[in-house]
Design a protein around this motif. Structure first.
Motif, mmCIF file in Angstrom:
data_model
loop_
_atom_site.group_PDB
_atom_site.id
_atom_site.type_symbol
_atom_site.label_atom_id
_atom_site.label_comp_id
_atom_site.label_asym_id
_atom_site.label_seq_id
_atom_site.Cartn_x
_atom_site.Cartn_y
_atom_site.Cartn_z
ATOM 1 N N ASP A 1 0.714 -1.169 0.040
ATOM 2 C CA ASP A 1 -0.177 0.030 0.034
ATOM 3 C C ASP A 1 0.817 1.241 0.051
ATOM 4 O OD1 ASP A 1 -2.766 -1.199 0.498
ATOM 5 O OD2 ASP A 1 -1.612 -2.077 1.896
ATOM 6 N N LYS A 2 2.013 1.135 0.462
ATOM 7 C CA LYS A 2 3.044 2.278 0.592
ATOM 8 C C LYS A 2 4.486 1.856 0.416
ATOM 9 C CE LYS A 2 1.924 5.429 3.865
ATOM 10 N NZ LYS A 2 1.713 6.083 5.208
ATOM 11 N N ILE A 3 5.275 2.983 -0.105
ATOM 12 C CA ILE A 3 6.564 2.752 -0.079
ATOM 13 C C ILE A 3 7.161 3.649 0.433
ATOM 14 C CG2 ILE A 3 7.087 0.904 -1.875
ATOM 15 C CD1 ILE A 3 7.407 2.993 -3.820
ATOM 16 N N LYS A 4 8.131 3.639 1.511
ATOM 17 C CA LYS A 4 8.855 4.897 2.265
ATOM 18 C C LYS A 4 10.065 4.953 1.429
ATOM 19 C CE LYS A 4 8.028 5.457 6.533
ATOM 20 N NZ LYS A 4 7.881 5.327 8.045
ATOM 21 N N ILE A 5 10.557 6.241 0.928
ATOM 22 C CA ILE A 5 11.789 6.786 0.550
ATOM 23 C C ILE A 5 12.704 6.977 1.313
ATOM 24 C CG2 ILE A 5 13.036 8.158 -1.283
ATOM 25 C CD1 ILE A 5 10.095 8.866 -2.557
ATOM 26 N N ASP A 6 13.997 6.097 1.454
ATOM 27 C CA ASP A 6 14.763 6.380 2.480
ATOM 28 C C ASP A 6 15.470 7.755 2.671
ATOM 29 O OD1 ASP A 6 16.520 4.470 4.592
ATOM 30 O OD2 ASP A 6 18.043 5.672 3.342
ATOM 31 N N ARG A 7 15.626 8.172 3.947
ATOM 32 C CA ARG A 7 16.258 9.423 4.588
ATOM 33 C C ARG A 7 17.467 9.705 3.412
ATOM 34 N NH1 ARG A 7 15.332 10.603 8.994
ATOM 35 N NH2 ARG A 7 13.860 8.792 9.638
ATOM 36 N N SER A 8 18.254 8.721 3.300
ATOM 37 C CA SER A 8 19.720 8.979 2.714
ATOM 38 C C SER A 8 19.316 9.519 1.133
ATOM 39 C CB SER A 8 20.220 7.434 2.476
ATOM 40 O OG SER A 8 19.501 6.651 1.790
ATOM 41 N N PHE A 9 18.230 9.216 0.421
ATOM 42 C CA PHE A 9 18.060 9.891 -0.896
ATOM 43 C C PHE A 9 17.583 11.369 -0.478
ATOM 44 C CE2 PHE A 9 17.145 5.213 -1.748
ATOM 45 C CZ PHE A 9 18.389 5.186 -2.248
ATOM 46 N N VAL A 10 16.632 11.494 0.514
ATOM 47 C CA VAL A 10 15.949 12.836 0.766
ATOM 48 C C VAL A 10 17.183 13.754 1.218
ATOM 49 C CG1 VAL A 10 14.299 13.999 2.297
ATOM 50 C CG2 VAL A 10 13.725 11.600 1.180
ATOM 51 N N ARG A 11 18.108 13.570 2.004
ATOM 52 C CA ARG A 11 18.895 14.196 2.572
ATOM 53 C C ARG A 11 19.783 15.078 1.549
ATOM 54 N NH1 ARG A 11 21.682 10.929 5.332
ATOM 55 N NH2 ARG A 11 23.418 10.416 3.660
ATOM 56 N N ASP A 12 20.160 14.537 0.452
ATOM 57 C CA ASP A 12 20.885 15.290 -0.649
ATOM 58 C C ASP A 12 19.994 15.460 -1.837
ATOM 59 O OD1 ASP A 12 23.043 14.925 0.814
ATOM 60 O OD2 ASP A 12 23.664 13.056 0.111
ATOM 61 N N VAL A 13 18.641 15.566 -1.786
ATOM 62 C CA VAL A 13 17.861 15.598 -2.875
ATOM 63 C C VAL A 13 17.988 16.851 -3.810
ATOM 64 C CG1 VAL A 13 15.829 16.382 -1.732
ATOM 65 C CG2 VAL A 13 15.494 15.058 -3.717
ATOM 66 N N THR A 14 18.479 17.675 -2.906
ATOM 67 C CA THR A 14 18.484 19.449 -3.444
ATOM 68 C C THR A 14 20.052 19.490 -3.931
ATOM 69 O OG1 THR A 14 18.825 20.399 -1.333
ATOM 70 C CG2 THR A 14 16.513 20.122 -2.220
ATOM 71 N N GLU A 15 20.831 18.491 -3.632
ATOM 72 C CA GLU A 15 22.463 18.731 -3.791
ATOM 73 C C GLU A 15 22.821 17.676 -4.920
ATOM 74 O OE1 GLU A 15 23.742 21.183 -2.338
ATOM 75 O OE2 GLU A 15 22.054 22.010 -0.912
ATOM 76 N N ARG A 16 22.532 16.681 -4.930
ATOM 77 C CA ARG A 16 22.691 15.783 -5.975
ATOM 78 C C ARG A 16 21.822 15.370 -6.825
ATOM 79 N NH1 ARG A 16 25.802 11.083 -2.581
ATOM 80 N NH2 ARG A 16 25.512 10.167 -4.444
ATOM 81 N N PRO A 17 22.063 15.259 -8.239
ATOM 82 C CA PRO A 17 21.237 15.081 -9.304
ATOM 83 C C PRO A 17 20.752 13.492 -8.977
ATOM 84 C CG PRO A 17 23.028 16.229 -10.139
ATOM 85 C CD PRO A 17 23.402 16.194 -8.733
ATOM 86 N N ASP A 18 21.730 12.676 -8.835
ATOM 87 C CA ASP A 18 21.142 11.271 -8.876
ATOM 88 C C ASP A 18 20.093 10.902 -7.657
ATOM 89 O OD1 ASP A 18 23.166 11.921 -6.621
ATOM 90 O OD2 ASP A 18 24.147 10.005 -6.610
ATOM 91 N N CYS A 19 20.334 11.664 -6.556
ATOM 92 C CA CYS A 19 19.542 11.555 -5.359
ATOM 93 C C CYS A 19 17.994 12.010 -5.988
ATOM 94 C CB CYS A 19 19.800 12.068 -4.369
ATOM 95 S SG CYS A 19 21.117 11.383 -3.299
ATOM 96 N N LEU A 20 17.967 13.063 -6.603
ATOM 97 C CA LEU A 20 16.804 13.378 -7.286
ATOM 98 C C LEU A 20 16.080 12.436 -8.129
ATOM 99 C CD1 LEU A 20 14.621 15.891 -7.256
ATOM 100 C CD2 LEU A 20 16.199 17.000 -9.318
ATOM 101 N N ALA A 21 17.300 12.126 -9.169
ATOM 102 C CA ALA A 21 16.630 11.016 -9.856
ATOM 103 C C ALA A 21 15.981 9.843 -9.432
ATOM 104 C CB ALA A 21 17.727 10.712 -10.990
ATOM 105 N N ILE A 22 16.653 9.431 -8.245
ATOM 106 C CA ILE A 22 16.101 8.047 -7.422
ATOM 107 C C ILE A 22 14.856 8.457 -6.811
ATOM 108 C CG2 ILE A 22 16.576 6.778 -5.486
ATOM 109 C CD1 ILE A 22 19.455 6.716 -6.127
ATOM 110 N N VAL A 23 14.527 9.564 -6.351
ATOM 111 C CA VAL A 23 13.390 9.968 -5.619
ATOM 112 C C VAL A 23 12.261 10.302 -6.912
ATOM 113 C CG1 VAL A 23 11.991 12.181 -4.607
ATOM 114 C CG2 VAL A 23 14.330 11.076 -3.805
#
Length: 822
Positions: free
Chosen positions: A735-757
């Protein structure tokens, strides 16, 4: 974890289970009642312990076992419910009825034991009976059953005696835990003949219910004294037509009997010569003054190998070993009118073979000369069987290596010698790498063959003054007293790993395993057996954690870490028993409506001395020691009770440990928590991690589908951090998937994290799965996540986890209507 750790965990778990069940029983007793209700004790909150519970109803027309857990079904060898007592195996039935009856008589929990025999193996079990009262008037007894680790082999060799009867008795204890009766658990045909009853009538019968010679009260009293005091006893039983000699040996709650028929020695009949000549027992008459043989029977001639004429030219001294002439001669001087040898004598046969015998004699007049009539019982084979039993008590049955008992004895000897001479002793714990793969791939028979091969290589590798032992499973230990320095021990450990890791040829199949070794050296790493073995085991654990295939010396830091771990275990159990845990709740924000959609319940532990302890530190320990099952059940119930006070559209999320799934009682626990709280299933979210799928995935998937069928929502936590998250989305409709905080932490700094999100959010939209981002701490992160289409967020930007008392304030802060509690 090593085999030794597993055994210690099992022993600790047994003690913890007994403590939990007794505490639960006493807590359920209401004022004015002698027994708690069946529903309070046995329904809904046993967790994994339900597998080891049997429910007995002793009243009514057909007393029997009403319900059984999976472990109990294996113990009984019967997976049915509502089994009459007379349909159970007698050993199990006796233990269940005796324990349950004692609990009912005492009106409180009763701890009993059972000795169950399967294929010649005696296994000791612990039984805890919990008497309860049911609302329909019947008295029900729940019995917890678990093995106690004590087992040994009843050797077939001891039953091979031709003339003697062999009987093994198991002690039966009463409500006061005093022994009062015995049950026959093994016997041979000789015992059946001597006691005058068929083997089927004797097997499993109790002495108190029988009529044969062993049931005489005076005999039972002597046997009970053996249980209390141990040791040996010889008991004479004389009747009008039979005379028996019982040799009894006590082994804890087991008494072994050897029954010898000595009727012929105690009967004075006119047909003496006929009885003498035709007796199958070797007999002779010797002159009291000269010790010359006056007569020998056919059995003596055949058994000793001398022809009759030679026999009659000999004296007693000629069948005695030369080194025992003096002892035998002194014994003759003290003979009265009759005698029975108190100890074993040795005789020499014509071929030079020495045998061990018991002798029975009576003074007689033979052909006008004063002499002694002697009957001989050859106990050589019996002594060999006893020697084999003694060997098995100190050696491993599979590999014939010394076992833990002999290992500790020899280690103590080595330490004593080293202490006197100022030398060093090295202790090595060796554990096989990849051995489980052999068992899983080729079966346990192949695994057993491999263990024997490993044992042979280790036996050949150690010196004559050293020792290698098998402690259990795939764990071995060595005592080495030939080393002068750690470098020598290190070199030898390296060679051992090479020796054990060389390929094994199993009927043309090449099998490859490895080995890891932990080393402790006396006196620096300890000067007693327990400390050295414990420290070597800690070093082994470090070697296994390093990837295996290596050796590691004990270091003081290991002991410090182990002590921290032991303290944590003790404190955790104390905290659970005394209610030191609390739940905090972190809001889950619905981005579409800019409001709180639910709360995640997070476990908190405020240690009275160390303050707040991170769940990352104590949750793994709770999982290792099995406490997480009871703790997780408490969390689920507490969270549901709290959520029931919130507005009807606010959900609560509860994290589940993979360990909770092993109890196979999770669905019932969830149903019970929802029923007691009145919370709607659609308001409960259960969060799991992908590690749940790494073991027994089919059973775990079945449990997840049962939970989802209740209406409960299932969420995958830490999505994207594992190896196979995408494949798990195919296995189960989350019903739900939770995106790990390791991707959220750098979502505005690293393009790869944004792409994963972006990819995870798109995946959620495509599969109609809600996506939630964890660890949101800044407005910029929130804007990026909103832009990528995430449905929900949580993090310190909105609020850390707060106590339940602050829920109403959080809801008001985010513009939600007041809670029910408010």
């Amino acid at each position: 974890m090593t085999a030794r750790h597993s055994r210690e965990t099992l022993t600790t778990q047994l003690s913890a289970d007994l403590a939990i069940l007794q505490r639960k029983w006493y807590a359920a007793v209401q004022p004015g009642q002698s027994l708690p209700s069946y529903e309070e004790v046995m329904l809904g909150s046993l967790g994994r312990l339900a597998d080891q519970m049997a429910l007995l109803q002793l009243s009514g027309d057909t007393p029997g076992v009403s319900r059984t857990g999976r472990y109990v079904q294996q113990w009984l060898g019967d997976d049915r419910w509502d089994i009459p007592l007379d349909a159970l195996s007698p050993d199990c039935a006796t233990a269940l009825v005796q324990t349950a009856t004692s609990a009912l008589k005492n009106q409180r929990p009763y701890l009993g034991t059972a000795h169950v025999v399967r294929d010649g193996i005696v296994q000791k079990y612990v039984l805890l009976a919990l008497p309860t009262a049911s609302r329909w008037g019947a008295t029900l007894v729940g019995v917890y059953i678990n093995e106690d680790g004590f087992r040994y082999n009843l050797l077939d060799a001891i039953f091979a005696s031709t003339d003697d009867g062999i009987v093994s008795l198991a002690t039966i204890r009463g409500p006061d835990e005093r022994p009062f009766d015995f049950q026959i658990v093994h016997l041979n045909d000789g015992a059946s003949d001597l006691l005058g009853e068929s083997p089927s009538a004797l097997q499993w019968s109790r002495l108190s219910a029988g009529k044969h010679l062993l049931c005489d009260p005076s005999v039972v009293a002597r046997l009970l004294a053996l249980v209390d005091n141990g040791g040996q006893d010889t008991i004479a039983i004389d009747t009008d037509d039979r005379n028996l000699s019982l040799g009894a040996n006590g082994f804890g709650d087991i008494v072994s009997l050897t029954i010898s028929d000595i009727t012929s020695l105690k009967k004075r009949e006119e047909s003496f010569r006929l009885l003498f000549d035709g007796n199958p027992m070797p007999m002779w008459v010797f002159d009291a003054a000269t010790t010359e043989f006056l007569s020998v029977n056919d059995a003596a001639v055949q058994h000793y190998g001398y022809d009759r004429e030679t026999f009659l030219r000999m004296t007693l001294r000629e069948i005695w070993p030369r080194e025992e002439w003096v002892a035998h001669s002194h014994a003759l001087l003290s003979i009265g009118d009759s005698y029975q040898s108190e100890g074993n004598w040795r005789h020499v046969k014509a071929d030079g073979t020495a045998i061990e015998v018991l002798t029975f004699g009576r003074r007689v007049v033979f052909d006008g000369r004063e002499g002694f009539l002697v009957a001989v019982v050859d106990i050589t084979e019996r002594r060999k069987a006893e020697a084999k039993i003694a060997h098995m008590a100190h050696h491993d049955g599979l590999t014939n290596l010394p076992n833990r008992a002999l290992y500790q004895e020899r280690l103590q000897q080595a330490l004593d010698q080293a202490r006197d001479g100022g030398a060093r002793v090295a202790v090595m714990c060796l554990d096989l790498d990849l051995f489980k793969n052999v068992n899983d791939s080729f079966g346990h028979p192949m695994g057993d063959r491999l263990l024997r091969c490993v044992a042979e290589r280790l036996r050949n590798a150690v010196g004559g003054g050293d020792l290698v032992a098998r402690l259990g499973g795939d764990e071995f230990a060595l005592v080495l007293s030939q080393f002068n320095s750690p470098n020598e021990a290190s070199d030898f450990a390296g060679r051992l790993i090479e020796i054990v890791s060389a390929p094994y040829d199993m009927d043309g199949l090449e099998v490859v395993i490895g080995a890891s070794i932990g080393i402790a050296m006396a006196p620096g790493d300890g000067d007693d057996c327990e400390a050295l073995l414990r420290n070597a085991d800690m070093a082994l654990y470090r070697a296994k954690a390093s990837g295996g295939g290596c050796h590691h010396f004990f270091e003081k830091e290991m002991d410090r870490q182990a002590q921290i771990r032991r303290d944590m275990e003790i404190d955790l159990r104390h905290a659970f028993a005394h209610g030191e845990f609390d739940l905090h709740y972190q809001p889950l924000i619905d981005l579409a409506e800019d409001r709180v959609g639910g709360f995640e319940s997070l476990l908190r532990w405020r240690h009275p001395e160390r303050g707040m302890i991170s769940p990352a530190d104590f949750i793994p320990v709770a999982e290792d020691i099995g406490l997480i099952v009871g703790l997780g059940e408490w969390v689920l119930r507490q969270a549901c009770m709290e959520a029931a006070r919130w507005p009807d559209d606010i959900k609560v999320a509860v994290n589940l440990s993979p360990v909770q799934f092993r109890s196979r009682n999770l669905v019932q626990v969830v149903i019970s928590a929802l029923a007691q709280s009145g919370l709607s299933p659609r308001r409960l979210e259960l969060e799991i991690t992908e590690s749940l799928f790494l073991a027994d995935s089919e059973a775990n998937l079945a449990t997840l589908h049962q939970l989802r069928a209740l209406g409960v929502r299932i969420s995958m936590d830490d999505f994207g951090t594992g190896y196979s998250s995408l494949s798990y989305l195919r296995s189960f409709p989350f019903d739900k998937i939770k995106i790990d905080r390791s991707f959220v932490r750098d979502v505005t700094e690293r393009p790869d994290c944004l792409a994963i999100v972006r990819a995870i959010a798109g995946l959620g939209r495509s599969l109609d799965i809600t996506t939630l981002a964890e660890g949101v701490e800044t407005i910029e992160q929130l804007d990026a996540l909103r832009g990528e289409g995430c449905h929900e967020v949580q993090g310190f930007l909105f609020s850390p986890a707060r106590p339940a008392a602050e829920i109403a304030g959080l809801l008001a802060r985010f513009g939600h209507a007041a809670s029910k509690a408010a």
